[in-house]
Design an enzyme around this catalytic site. Sequence first.
Site, short mmCIF file in Angstrom:
data_model
loop_
_atom_site.label_atom_id
_atom_site.label_comp_id
_atom_site.label_asym_id
_atom_site.label_seq_id
_atom_site.Cartn_x
_atom_site.Cartn_y
_atom_site.Cartn_z
CG ASP A 37 -7.08 -3.03 -9.98
OD1 ASP A 37 -7.39 -3.43 -8.84
OD2 ASP A 37 -6.23 -2.14 -10.15
CB VAL A 62 -3.15 -10.96 -8.23
CG1 VAL A 62 -3.37 -10.00 -9.37
CG2 VAL A 62 -2.83 -10.23 -6.92
CG ASN A 88 1.45 -2.23 -10.77
OD1 ASN A 88 2.33 -1.64 -10.14
ND2 ASN A 88 0.21 -1.76 -10.87
CE1 TYR A 159 4.26 -3.68 -0.52
CE2 TYR A 159 6.25 -2.60 0.24
CZ TYR A 159 5.28 -2.77 -0.73
OH TYR A 159 5.34 -2.06 -1.89
CE LYS A 163 5.50 -5.30 -3.21
NZ LYS A 163 4.81 -5.43 -4.51
N1 LIG Z 1 3.69 3.64 -4.18
C1 LIG Z 1 4.82 3.26 -3.66
O1 LIG Z 1 5.49 4.01 -2.94
C2 LIG Z 1 5.38 1.91 -3.95
C3 LIG Z 1 6.71 1.66 -3.64
C4 LIG Z 1 7.25 0.41 -3.91
C5 LIG Z 1 6.46 -0.54 -4.51
N2 LIG Z 1 5.17 -0.30 -4.80
C6 LIG Z 1 4.39 -1.35 -5.46
O2 LIG Z 1 3.82 -0.84 -6.63
C7 LIG Z 1 2.68 -1.61 -6.97
C8 LIG Z 1 1.55 -0.66 -7.33
O3 LIG Z 1 1.21 0.08 -6.19
P1 LIG Z 1 0.69 1.60 -6.20
O4 LIG Z 1 1.63 2.37 -5.41
O5 LIG Z 1 0.35 2.00 -7.60
O6 LIG Z 1 -0.59 1.42 -5.30
P2 LIG Z 1 -2.14 1.58 -5.59
O7 LIG Z 1 -2.79 1.20 -4.30
O8 LIG Z 1 -2.41 2.88 -6.21
O9 LIG Z 1 -2.38 0.45 -6.69
C9 LIG Z 1 -2.39 -0.92 -6.38
C10 LIG Z 1 -3.43 -1.58 -7.26
O10 LIG Z 1 -3.44 -3.00 -6.98
C11 LIG Z 1 -4.78 -3.41 -6.91
N3 LIG Z 1 -4.91 -4.60 -6.07
C12 LIG Z 1 -4.77 -4.66 -4.71
N4 LIG Z 1 -5.02 -5.91 -4.29
C13 LIG Z 1 -5.33 -6.63 -5.39
C14 LIG Z 1 -5.68 -7.98 -5.61
N5 LIG Z 1 -5.81 -8.83 -4.59
N6 LIG Z 1 -5.92 -8.40 -6.87
C15 LIG Z 1 -5.84 -7.53 -7.90
N7 LIG Z 1 -5.50 -6.24 -7.76
C16 LIG Z 1 -5.25 -5.80 -6.52
C17 LIG Z 1 -5.54 -2.23 -6.30
O11 LIG Z 1 -6.93 -2.31 -6.57
C18 LIG Z 1 -4.85 -1.06 -6.96
O12 LIG Z 1 -5.48 -0.66 -8.16
C19 LIG Z 1 2.40 -2.49 -5.75
O13 LIG Z 1 2.87 -3.80 -6.00
C20 LIG Z 1 3.20 -1.85 -4.65
O14 LIG Z 1 3.57 -2.74 -3.65
C21 LIG Z 1 4.60 0.92 -4.53
#
Ligand SMILES: NC(=O)c1ccc[n+]([C@@H]2O[C@H](COP(=O)([O-])OP(=O)(O)OC[C@H]3O[C@@H](n4cnc5c(N)ncnc54)[C@H](O)[C@@H]3O)[C@@H](O)[C@H]2O)c1
Length: 263
Positions: A37, A62, A88, A159, A163
Site C-alpha cells: 500500500d 502503484v 486492488n 474513473y 476501470k
Molecule cells: N468501494 C467501492 O464502492 C468500490 C466499487 C468498485 C470498485 N472499487 C475498487 O476497489 C478497490 C479498493 O477500493 P476500496 O473501496 O477498498 O477503497 P479504499 O480507499 O478503502 O482502499 C484503497 C486502497 O488503495 C490504496 N492506494 C491508493 N492509491 C494508491 C497508490 N497510488 N499506490 C498504492 N496504493 C494506493 C489506499 O491507500 C487504500 O488503502 C479500488 O480499486 C476501487 O476503485 C471500490
Amino acid sequence: MGMFESLTVLLTGATGGFGKEAARRFYAEGANLVLSDLRDEPLKAFAGEFDSARVATLAGSVDQESVAADQVALAVERFGRLDVAINNAGVANAMKKLPEISAEEARHVIDIDLMGVFYALKHQLPVMEKQFRETGRGGSIVNVASAAGVSGAPGISVYAAAKHGVVGLTKAAALEYVRRGIRVNALCPAFSRTPMVMTMLERDMAATGASMAEVEANLTRGIPARRLGEVSEIVEALIFAASPANGFYTGQTVQVDGGMTAI
Ligand SMILES: NC(=O)c1ccc[n+]([C@@H]2O[C@H](COP(=O)([O-])OP(=O)(O)OC[C@H]3O[C@@H](n4cnc5c(N)ncnc54)[C@H](O)[C@@H]3O)[C@@H](O)[C@H]2O)c1
C-alpha cells in the site's frame, strides 16, 4: 486444509476497505501474504495481525513501475513463488461532470487505476509463466475494476474510463496466457461500504447539508438492491475468482453489484 494453503498472495491497496478483509480471508485459508500500500506505517500495523513468518510488506505507489517489480521480487524472495495477485489499489476522481475535471486529476486517476494495473500485470505474468513452465503451476490474477468498468458512471467519468481500461487489460491478458497456466479476471463491484465510498458520502453531506441516510439513498438509487454492498460480500466474489479450484474461469468480469448491471 485451506483453499489457499501455502500459496503466496500479493495484494495491493492492502490497508483499504476491500484490502484488509481480503488479506484476512486469504490468511485464514492458509496463504502467505505480500501486502502493499502507499504508506509504510499502517501497512506494518496491519501486518502485525498475522504471524510474521507468513507476511511481508512493501510500501510504494502503484503508479511507479519499479514498485510492481519490487512486489513480485519480494514474493519470490520471501516465499519462493507468486501464486495469486490481487491488483486492488485504486482511487476515484471527485464526483463532478467531465468538463470540470482537470487534466491533472484525470492523469492522476489514470496513472494509479489503469497504469498501476498495467505495471502489475507486466511484472506478474512472466513470473507466473516461468513457474508454469518449471512446475506446471502458474497462477491467478484478479484486477479490481468496478461496475463503472462495464457501464457508464455519471460523475466519475475518468474513473470509469480507467476501470474500462482495466477490463480491457484483463481480457487481453487472460487470452494471451490462457494456455500458459494463468487466469486473469476483473472484479466489478458497485458502491460498497469502504473508506473510499464513506469519504464520498461525507463530502456529499458537507456540500448538501443532507443526512447520511439521505446521501446513501441518493448514491444507491441506481442499484436495484437499493443499498451499498458490504465488504464481505465483495471479498466473497474475489475469493471465488482467485481460487485455484476455479480453473476454467478466466477473462471474466465478476459483477457484484446488487443487480445494477443487469438492467
Ligand atoms: N468501494 C467501492 O464502492 C468500490 C466499487 C468498485 C470498485 N472499487 C475498487 O476497489 C478497490 C479498493 O477500493 P476500496 O473501496 O477498498 O477503497 P479504499 O480507499 O478503502 O482502499 C484503497 C486502497 O488503495 C490504496 N492506494 C491508493 N492509491 C494508491 C497508490 N497510488 N499506490 C498504492 N496504493 C494506493 C489506499 O491507500 C487504500 O488503502 C479500488 O480499486 C476501487 O476503485 C471500490
